[in-house]
Design a protein around this motif. Sequence first.
Motif, PDB file in Angstrom:
ATOM      1  N   UNK A   1       0.823  -1.218   0.000  1.00  0.00           N
ATOM      2  CA  UNK A   1       0.000   0.000   0.000  1.00  0.00           C
ATOM      3  C   UNK A   1       0.854   1.264   0.000  1.00  0.00           C
ATOM      4  N   UNK A   2       1.685   1.399   1.039  1.00  0.00           N
ATOM      5  CA  UNK A   2       2.321   2.696   1.267  1.00  0.00           C
ATOM      6  C   UNK A   2       3.367   3.004   0.200  1.00  0.00           C
TER       7      UNK A   2
ATOM      8  N   UNK B   1       1.923   3.755  -3.129  1.00  0.00           N
ATOM      9  CA  UNK B   1       1.160   5.001  -3.087  1.00  0.00           C
ATOM     10  C   UNK B   1       2.090   6.219  -3.109  1.00  0.00           C
ATOM     11  N   UNK B   2       3.070   6.228  -2.205  1.00  0.00           N
ATOM     12  CA  UNK B   2       3.969   7.389  -2.183  1.00  0.00           C
ATOM     13  C   UNK B   2       4.759   7.443  -3.488  1.00  0.00           C
TER      14      UNK B   2
ATOM     15  N   UNK C   1       2.585   8.972  -6.019  1.00  0.00           N
ATOM     16  CA  UNK C   1       2.439  10.417  -5.782  1.00  0.00           C
ATOM     17  C   UNK C   1       3.655  11.157  -6.317  1.00  0.00           C
TER      18      UNK C   1
ATOM     19  N   UNK D   1      -0.288   6.132   5.981  1.00  0.00           N
ATOM     20  CA  UNK D   1      -1.503   5.947   5.195  1.00  0.00           C
ATOM     21  C   UNK D   1      -2.340   7.222   5.185  1.00  0.00           C
TER      22      UNK D   1
ATOM     23  N   UNK E   1      -0.902  10.383   3.360  1.00  0.00           N
ATOM     24  CA  UNK E   1      -0.804  10.351   1.900  1.00  0.00           C
ATOM     25  C   UNK E   1      -2.157  10.099   1.253  1.00  0.00           C
ATOM     26  N   UNK E   2      -3.247  10.107   2.049  1.00  0.00           N
ATOM     27  CA  UNK E   2      -4.537   9.763   1.460  1.00  0.00           C
ATOM     28  C   UNK E   2      -5.046  10.843   0.511  1.00  0.00           C
TER      29      UNK E   2
ATOM     30  N   UNK F   1      -3.184  12.344  -1.663  1.00  0.00           N
ATOM     31  CA  UNK F   1      -2.383  12.198  -2.893  1.00  0.00           C
ATOM     32  C   UNK F   1      -2.179  13.557  -3.583  1.00  0.00           C
TER      33      UNK F   1
ATOM     34  N   UNK G   1       2.016  15.244   4.667  1.00  0.00           N
ATOM     35  CA  UNK G   1       2.311  14.419   3.492  1.00  0.00           C
ATOM     36  C   UNK G   1       3.772  14.564   3.100  1.00  0.00           C
TER      37      UNK G   1
END
Lengths: 219, 250
Positions: free
Chosen positions: A89-90, A93-94, A97, B45, B48-49, B51, B59
């Motif tokens: 997940x992390x 995700x990062x 981004x 989590x 960074x939700x 985004x 973040x």
Amino acid sequence: MSATAAKAESIPFKIAQAETTTETQDAAPAGDAHGTTAPAGELHTETGVAHGEEHGSGVFPPFDSSTFASQLLWLAITFGIFYLIMSKVIVPRIGSILETRHDRIAQDLDEASRLKSEADDAISTYEKELADARSKGNAIANEAREAAKAKAEAERQKIEESLNGKIAAAETRIAGIKDKALADVGAIAEETASAVVEQLLGSKTTKAEISAAVKAAGK
Amino acid sequence: MANDPTHQFLVNKIVPIEIGGIDFSFTNASLFMVASAAVASGFLYLTTSQRGIIPSRMQSVSEMSYEFIASMLREGAGSSGMKFFPMVFSLFMFILTANLLGMMPYFFTVTSQIIVTFALALFVIGTVVLYGFYKHGFGFLKLFVPHGVPGALLPLVVTIEIISFLSRPISLSVRLFANMLAGHITLKVFAGFVASLGALGALGVGGAILPLIMTVALTGLEFLVAFLQAYVFAVLTCMYLNDAIHPGSH
């Protein structure tokens, strides 16, 4: 009753004090009354510590191997789950981004450079047109100047010619008048001479004599 | 007993569990392992939700830790080491969070247990050994034979290399464990001085100021150590992984 009770109480106290003094004399031989009571307190805490360590099977807690199995199991469970969360997940995700931002920045930079080149093009066209217009303007100005000059020259020529004609006409006229005047001068001189002679001499002279005399004088 | 500096490292059972005669109880150590994992993953989590292309403050903290580990790993093990990124990142975040949580009063410090740090170090070294043999076969053993060593010295050098390799899990685990343990004991001892001097009356309260200043300064230092030890663990992990990826390169 009360005295015996106090005595009974004081005896164990004395025994306890004796015990502490004998125990502490090895550690602190030069202990006065105050010095012995303070280590006694320390001793109590030390026995308390011993009690506490009995609770943890009597060894330094981090080296207590009876807890190792449980710690290993729970570390494996928690770190395993944590690792899975991170990798599934992390981190994606990062990563996404950061990648999106990177792409966006690259895109914006491309857009900016495209706009800049457009602006540069516009500036160069503008400057080219400006130069064209300027040279065109110069050409037109030159042409106009040339035309005006030629026209002025032609006019001048024309005027000069007409003036020259007029001068020539005037000169011929003057010459004619002069000739006529000069021609009249002889007649006037003769007339004047005959009048003068008549006045002076009182006699008339012939016209032929006078004109001869005038001619001789005119020479 | 409250002033006993090792009391804070006691593992107490919360939910007793026993499987096959072995004690697998859910203890305060387990609780803080769960807490470290939960706090670290929850923070990463939640922050960074959004985004966000333009990051919020929190973040950017998550992104900074990501990029911090990413650049560390890239410098330490090259771009082919990036497949170990989740592992190094997890180790760093877990240790960092466990260390920082341990700084809170009454909280248990997971990384002050030698078995925990040793397990984490073995995990790293195990990964290095397994990946090294998987990737290079017996070529992985070139790790123990440095280039340009004269033949006569080779047995000695190879012995030293093997010993240094074997001591890695020990040094890796003991470094983290001892730093956390010593720091917490020192803090406890100085804080204990404040309490026991303060109980001695006016003069004692005056005298308690010195250990109080010391405790405050040490707390700051311990926060630095908490971060630094997580960093050191991650850096060394990167270096060891580099050995697994490029065994003959040093």
